[in-house]
Design an enzyme around this catalytic site. Structure first.
Site, PDB file in Angstrom:
ATOM      1  CD  GLU A 167      -8.307  -4.903  -8.220  1.00 12.12           C
ATOM      2  OE1 GLU A 167      -8.405  -4.409  -7.082  1.00 12.12           O
ATOM      3  OE2 GLU A 167      -7.220  -5.180  -8.745  1.00 12.12           O
ATOM      4  CD  GLU A 354      -5.405  -2.400 -11.460  1.00 12.15           C
ATOM      5  OE1 GLU A 354      -4.830  -2.651 -10.378  1.00 12.15           O
ATOM      6  OE2 GLU A 354      -6.503  -1.827 -11.539  1.00 12.15           O
TER       7      GLU A 354
END
Ligand code: FCB
Length: 451
Positions: A167, A354
């Site tokens: 991320e 995720e």
């Protein structure tokens, strides 16, 4: 309507974690300090002054945790390697005790029939590198490639695929633009070099991984962006937000160019940090897989603050997680179908790296944790995933966040995301109802796909 049992044969089931959120043992095995050790020690930075000093004590209890994974029947485990364990100051030779730990961790997974999927950077930069500018400094990208070489030299023989960064959007925005995560810099748009240098680090590390014949992935946090209304100002604001959150971190990898950030007053060189040849390095020969971290869509309207070209608007009328995040399973289908539409054949196979939710879980007097909202969340998202696959998106696996309740960054231990409950006083692990549900789903999927 297709559902989760229709996911393709060979679909990979996993769980995800990250080093600082579970390992603890911050002063052991020669580990150096990371930006998160320093940030969490700042008064007021983390809720209730929690830190990752002990976390889930996974450094000492990894055997028990891998036994829990074996009990789930997983194909893969996405974990992260703490850079400051391998290189305590972010430079120089490897710290043998640090590499030894990950060597044992990899071997224990393989012995349990689980394929390791390591992430090389999940936000815990060595503090010494932060003191040289962190990701605002171009040199950090080169340091990242050197560190990658040390790790892949040691583990590459047993680890087929690697995730470079976790991320980079969230790390840039929370860590460098808003200062609510480590390293706590509040630079607003001056944080953009942290985007480019992370992506450059990805490109340089990817080249090292490829020299070793390994597959390269990245885990991007992506969100469908919904304009608050059909009004031109809202639609334009949503497009600007989409460029910042999604395209800034995906276009250069898949298309070799940055998106139009003119709404932010920024040109194609991101304020001067992009040098000739950089975009070729970032894109390289392409990704072997795109990791997608999905939690919720984002609704965006025209700006209310003169500093930014957008404003976030609430999403009404949907359930929320304990964190307050809106629950919109179909957003995952929408996101994946949108990626396929935007990138066409440039989109590599996708893995959900995720997805999960926090629930205000409590261990009941009978010793169970009946986390029905988590089961509903996972079931809804997996059905939406199956629909995206039926609509033609190539999705190869699903790694839920997370195996264990853990240190949830600025929220400390207050947000529980695990399939397994952790009592942070005793370190006792208790599988929740969702653990049993996920285990049974994996068995059912394998059974009906091999019939
Ligand atoms: C993601 C992070 C992960 C975890 C989840 C809830 O943004 O990558 O470490 O905190 O959110």
């Amino acid at each position: 309507m297709p559902d989760r049992l229709d996911l393709p044969a060979g679909f990979r089931w996993g769980v995800s974690t990250a080093a600082y959120q579970i390992e603890g043992a911050v002063d052991e095995g020669g580990r150096g300090p990371s930006v998160w050790d320093v940030f969490a020690a700042r008064p007021g930075a983390v809720r209730d002054a929690h830190t990752g000093r002990v976390a889930c004590d996974h450094y000492h209890r990894y055997t028990e945790d891998i036994a829990l994974m074996r009990g789930l029947g997983l194909d893969g485990y996405r974990f992260s390697i703490a850079w400051p364990r391998v290189q305590p100051t972010g430079a120089g030779p490897a710290n043998p005790a640090g590499l030894d730990f990950y060597d044992r961790l990899v071997d224990a997974q393989l012995a349990a029939g689980i394929t390791p999927l390591p992430t090389l950077f999940h936000w815990d930069l060595p503090q010494a590198l932060e003191e040289e500018g962190g990701w605002l400094a171009r040199d950090t990208a080169h340091r990242f490639a050197d560190y990658t070489a040390l790790v892949v030299d040691r583990l590459g023989d047993r680890v087929p695929a690697w995730i470079t960064l976790n991320e980079p959007f969230v790390h840039m925005v929370y860590g460098y633009a808003l200062g609510i995560h480590a390293p706590g810099r509040a630079l607003m748009l001056d944080a953009l070099p942290a985007a480019h240098h992370q992506l450059l680090g990805h490109g340089l590390a990817a080249a090292v991984l490829r020299e070793h014949g390994r597959e390269v992935m990245i885990a991007n946090n992506l969100t469908p962006v919904w304009p608050a209304s059909e009004a031109d100002e809202d639609v334009a604001a949503a497009a600007a937000y989409d460029a910042l959150h999604n395209r800034l971190f995906t276009d250069p990898l898949l298309l070799g160019s940055y998106p139009d950030l003119s709404a932010f007053g920024v040109g194609a060189d991101l304020g001067g940090c992009v040098r000739p040849g950089d975009l070729e390095l970032v894109a390289g020969p392409g990704l072997d897989g795109l990791g997608v971290n999905y939690y919720n869509p984002t609704r965006i309207g025209a700006p209310t603050d003169p500093g930014l070209p957008f404003a976030e608007a609430p999403i009404e009328g949907v359930p929320r997680t304990a964190f307050g995040w809106p629950v919109v399973p179909d957003g995952l289908r929408e996101l994946l179908v949108g990626l396929r539409k935007s990138y066409g054949t440039a989109l590599p196979p996708v893995t959900i790296t995720e997805n999960g939710c926090s629930v205000a879980d409590e261990l009941g007097p009978d010793g169970t944790v009946p986390d029905r909202p988590r089961i509903d969340y996972l079931a809804g998202h997996l059905d939406a995933l199956a629909e995206a696959v039926a609509e033609g998106v190539d999705v190869r696996g699903y790694f839920t966040w997370s195996l264990l309740d853990n240190f949830e960054w600025a929220e400390g231990f207050t947000q529980r995301f695990g399939l397994v409950h952790v009592d942070f006083d005793t370190q006792r692990r208790t599988p929740k109802a969702s653990y049993t549900w996920y285990r049974d789903l994996i068995v059912a999927h394998r059974t009906c796909r091999t019939r």
